[in-house]
Design a protein around this motif. Structure first.
Motif, PDB file in Angstrom:
ATOM      1  N   LEU A   1     -34.011 -39.076 -21.665  1.00  0.00           N
ATOM      2  CA  LEU A   1     -34.197 -37.777 -21.034  1.00  0.00           C
ATOM      3  C   LEU A   1     -33.527 -36.709 -21.895  1.00  0.00           C
ATOM      4  N   PRO A   2     -33.917 -35.429 -21.744  1.00  0.00           N
ATOM      5  CA  PRO A   2     -33.360 -34.359 -22.586  1.00  0.00           C
ATOM      6  C   PRO A   2     -31.834 -34.314 -22.537  1.00  0.00           C
ATOM      7  N   SER A   3     -31.214 -34.369 -23.704  1.00  0.00           N
ATOM      8  CA  SER A   3     -29.755 -34.460 -23.774  1.00  0.00           C
ATOM      9  C   SER A   3     -29.067 -33.216 -23.232  1.00  0.00           C
ATOM     10  N   GLY A   4     -29.564 -32.035 -23.580  1.00  0.00           N
ATOM     11  CA  GLY A   4     -28.914 -30.809 -23.131  1.00  0.00           C
ATOM     12  C   GLY A   4     -28.846 -30.713 -21.617  1.00  0.00           C
ATOM     13  N   ALA A   5     -29.971 -30.989 -20.958  1.00  0.00           N
ATOM     14  CA  ALA A   5     -30.013 -30.921 -19.495  1.00  0.00           C
ATOM     15  C   ALA A   5     -29.085 -31.956 -18.865  1.00  0.00           C
ATOM     16  N   LEU A   6     -29.056 -33.168 -19.417  1.00  0.00           N
ATOM     17  CA  LEU A   6     -28.183 -34.215 -18.884  1.00  0.00           C
ATOM     18  C   LEU A   6     -26.712 -33.858 -19.056  1.00  0.00           C
ATOM     19  N   ILE A   7     -26.360 -33.274 -20.183  1.00  0.00           N
ATOM     20  CA  ILE A   7     -24.965 -32.879 -20.403  1.00  0.00           C
ATOM     21  C   ILE A   7     -24.548 -31.824 -19.392  1.00  0.00           C
ATOM     22  N   VAL A   8     -25.426 -30.860 -19.115  1.00  0.00           N
ATOM     23  CA  VAL A   8     -25.109 -29.834 -18.120  1.00  0.00           C
ATOM     24  C   VAL A   8     -24.819 -30.474 -16.768  1.00  0.00           C
ATOM     25  N   TRP A   9     -25.657 -31.428 -16.374  1.00  0.00           N
ATOM     26  CA  TRP A   9     -25.455 -32.087 -15.080  1.00  0.00           C
ATOM     27  C   TRP A   9     -24.187 -32.939 -15.078  1.00  0.00           C
ATOM     28  N   CYS A  10     -23.932 -33.623 -16.175  1.00  0.00           N
ATOM     29  CA  CYS A  10     -22.702 -34.429 -16.260  1.00  0.00           C
ATOM     30  C   CYS A  10     -21.468 -33.540 -16.182  1.00  0.00           C
ATOM     31  N   LEU A  11     -21.496 -32.424 -16.864  1.00  0.00           N
ATOM     32  CA  LEU A  11     -20.382 -31.474 -16.794  1.00  0.00           C
ATOM     33  C   LEU A  11     -20.171 -30.995 -15.358  1.00  0.00           C
ATOM     34  N   ALA A  12     -21.275 -30.646 -14.691  1.00  0.00           N
ATOM     35  CA  ALA A  12     -21.172 -30.125 -13.327  1.00  0.00           C
ATOM     36  C   ALA A  12     -20.635 -31.179 -12.360  1.00  0.00           C
ATOM     37  N   LEU A  13     -21.139 -32.410 -12.460  1.00  0.00           N
ATOM     38  CA  LEU A  13     -20.688 -33.472 -11.557  1.00  0.00           C
ATOM     39  C   LEU A  13     -19.220 -33.819 -11.794  1.00  0.00           C
ATOM     40  N   LEU A  14     -18.822 -33.904 -13.054  1.00  0.00           N
ATOM     41  CA  LEU A  14     -17.420 -34.180 -13.364  1.00  0.00           C
ATOM     42  C   LEU A  14     -16.521 -33.040 -12.905  1.00  0.00           C
ATOM     43  N   ALA A  15     -16.992 -31.817 -13.066  1.00  0.00           N
ATOM     44  CA  ALA A  15     -16.209 -30.662 -12.630  1.00  0.00           C
ATOM     45  C   ALA A  15     -16.005 -30.682 -11.127  1.00  0.00           C
ATOM     46  N   MET A  16     -17.046 -31.033 -10.377  1.00  0.00           N
ATOM     47  CA  MET A  16     -16.906 -31.109  -8.921  1.00  0.00           C
ATOM     48  C   MET A  16     -15.902 -32.193  -8.523  1.00  0.00           C
ATOM     49  N   LEU A  17     -15.949 -33.323  -9.235  1.00  0.00           N
ATOM     50  CA  LEU A  17     -15.007 -34.411  -8.950  1.00  0.00           C
ATOM     51  C   LEU A  17     -13.571 -33.979  -9.248  1.00  0.00           C
ATOM     52  N   VAL A  18     -13.357 -33.371 -10.407  1.00  0.00           N
ATOM     53  CA  VAL A  18     -12.018 -32.929 -10.798  1.00  0.00           C
ATOM     54  C   VAL A  18     -11.500 -31.871  -9.823  1.00  0.00           C
ATOM     55  N   HIS A  19     -12.374 -30.970  -9.423  1.00  0.00           N
ATOM     56  CA  HIS A  19     -11.954 -29.937  -8.467  1.00  0.00           C
ATOM     57  C   HIS A  19     -11.590 -30.561  -7.130  1.00  0.00           C
ATOM     58  N   ALA A  20     -12.385 -31.542  -6.689  1.00  0.00           N
ATOM     59  CA  ALA A  20     -12.125 -32.181  -5.396  1.00  0.00           C
ATOM     60  C   ALA A  20     -10.811 -32.953  -5.401  1.00  0.00           C
ATOM     61  N   LEU A  21     -10.455 -33.501  -6.543  1.00  0.00           N
ATOM     62  CA  LEU A  21      -9.218 -34.280  -6.651  1.00  0.00           C
ATOM     63  C   LEU A  21      -7.987 -33.415  -6.873  1.00  0.00           C
ATOM     64  N   GLY A  22      -8.207 -32.138  -7.136  1.00  0.00           N
ATOM     65  CA  GLY A  22      -7.096 -31.248  -7.441  1.00  0.00           C
ATOM     66  C   GLY A  22      -6.504 -30.621  -6.206  1.00  0.00           C
ATOM     67  N   PRO A  23      -5.569 -29.703  -6.370  1.00  0.00           N
ATOM     68  CA  PRO A  23      -4.954 -29.011  -5.236  1.00  0.00           C
ATOM     69  C   PRO A  23      -5.979 -28.152  -4.508  1.00  0.00           C
ATOM     70  N   ASP A  24      -5.755 -27.948  -3.214  1.00  0.00           N
ATOM     71  CA  ASP A  24      -6.706 -27.198  -2.387  1.00  0.00           C
ATOM     72  C   ASP A  24      -6.611 -25.700  -2.611  1.00  0.00           C
ATOM     73  N   ARG A  25      -5.522 -25.233  -3.173  1.00  0.00           N
ATOM     74  CA  ARG A  25      -5.330 -23.802  -3.358  1.00  0.00           C
ATOM     75  C   ARG A  25      -4.448 -23.601  -4.592  1.00  0.00           C
ATOM     76  N   PRO A  26      -4.438 -22.390  -5.143  1.00  0.00           N
ATOM     77  CA  PRO A  26      -3.603 -22.137  -6.322  1.00  0.00           C
ATOM     78  C   PRO A  26      -2.150 -22.492  -6.052  1.00  0.00           C
ATOM     79  N   VAL A  27      -1.516 -23.105  -7.023  1.00  0.00           N
ATOM     80  CA  VAL A  27      -0.110 -23.455  -6.887  1.00  0.00           C
ATOM     81  C   VAL A  27       0.676 -22.786  -8.010  1.00  0.00           C
ATOM     82  N   PRO A  28       1.967 -22.561  -7.817  1.00  0.00           N
ATOM     83  CA  PRO A  28       2.755 -21.919  -8.881  1.00  0.00           C
ATOM     84  C   PRO A  28       2.764 -22.739 -10.155  1.00  0.00           C
ATOM     85  N   SER A  29       2.803 -22.056 -11.314  1.00  0.00           N
ATOM     86  CA  SER A  29       2.821 -22.754 -12.599  1.00  0.00           C
ATOM     87  C   SER A  29       4.173 -23.400 -12.811  1.00  0.00           C
TER      88      SER A  29
END
Length: 255
Positions: free
Chosen positions: A227-255
């Motif tokens: 399948l087209p590599s560019g389109a697949l990479i976009v979807w992989c980036l989006a799915l991984l980003a959603m996973l990383v966001h879900a596993l992270g803190p729920d709100r901004p935290v102090p640095s």
């Protein structure tokens, strides 16, 4: 095709191209979100693509330095225009960026209207042909990435309006021809979105990991399932980003 049958001679140059694009786009994407001008990357990328199309209509060598210059000049002119519009009408800057994107996109369609291969050429510029990138094509972008990374490291968040737009334009110029407009947008925005609620000191490292994993997964899948590599990479980036966001803190935290 099995995993053992993946042609590394194809995947490795493409992966190297992805790493090169990520090197500059991750820190730039963080600044784009901070400045609240998310669609600037689409506009500048489309303007750079317009420069490539214009160079092609003049019969320039599609892989020569003249096309790079044409794309760079177009992107810099777009950056200068956006610098002026932000200074003149800052309250509607995002709308102006959108208008500029539409104008650049339709100008490209007009230039390609009588080209028998115009549709194919436009698709290549939008979706990219990263799987067919060669190591030779990475030389100029790699050389250009060095001063861009140096400027970003030296000035970090203190780049002025004009400096930011110019650095952004030069970074996008090369990446559009390597990975296409869609992947330029995805690499700039998606990893940075994934980590926006993480402590600041962890954002860049995790964003880089999201980008690297997304490119690796997308390239391998594109070879395995054809399948087209560019389109697949976009979807992989989006799915991984959603996973990383879900596993992270729920709100901004102090640095």
């Amino acid at each position: 095709m099995s995993a053992d049958g993946i042609d590394l001679m194809i995947v490795l140059p493409a992966f190297a191209a992805g790493l090169l694009v990520l090197a500059t786009h991750i820190p730039l994407g963080a600044q784009v979100l901070r400045r609240g001008i998310v669609f600037i990357d689409l506009a500048i990328a489309q303007i750079a693509a317009l420069g490539v199309i214009a160079a092609g209509s003049l019969d320039f060598d599609p892989h020569g330095w003249t096309v790079q210059v044409a794309a760079g000049v177009a992107a810099v002119l777009g950056a200068l225009l956006l610098t002026w519009t932000e200074k003149r009408w800052p309250d509607v800057q995002e709308a102006q960026i959108g208008v500029l994107f539409v104008l650049a996109a339709t100008a490209g369609l007009l230039l390609l209207a009588h080209n028998p291969h115009g549709g194919e050429h436009m698709q290549d510029l939008l979706a990219g042909q990263i799987l067919w990138v060669s190591y030779d094509q990475l030389i100029l972008p790699a050389i250009g990435a060095v001063p861009i990374l140096a400027v970003l490291a030296a000035f970090h968040n203190s780049l002025g309006r004009l400096g930011f737009y110019l650095v952004f334009a030069l970074a996008v110029t090369a990446s559009v021809q390597l990975v296409g407009v869609y992947l330029v947008f995805a690499t700039l925005i998606v990893p940075s979105l994934a980590v926006r609620h993480y402590p600041e000191r962890r954002r860049l490292p995790i964003a880089y990991l999201v980008g690297i994993a997304g490119f690796a997964a997308g390239l391998v899948l594109s070879v395995l399932i054809d399948l087209p590599s560019g389109a697949l990479i976009v979807w992989c980036l989006a799915l991984l980003a959603m996973l990383v966001h879900a596993l992270g803190p729920d709100r901004p935290v102090p640095s």
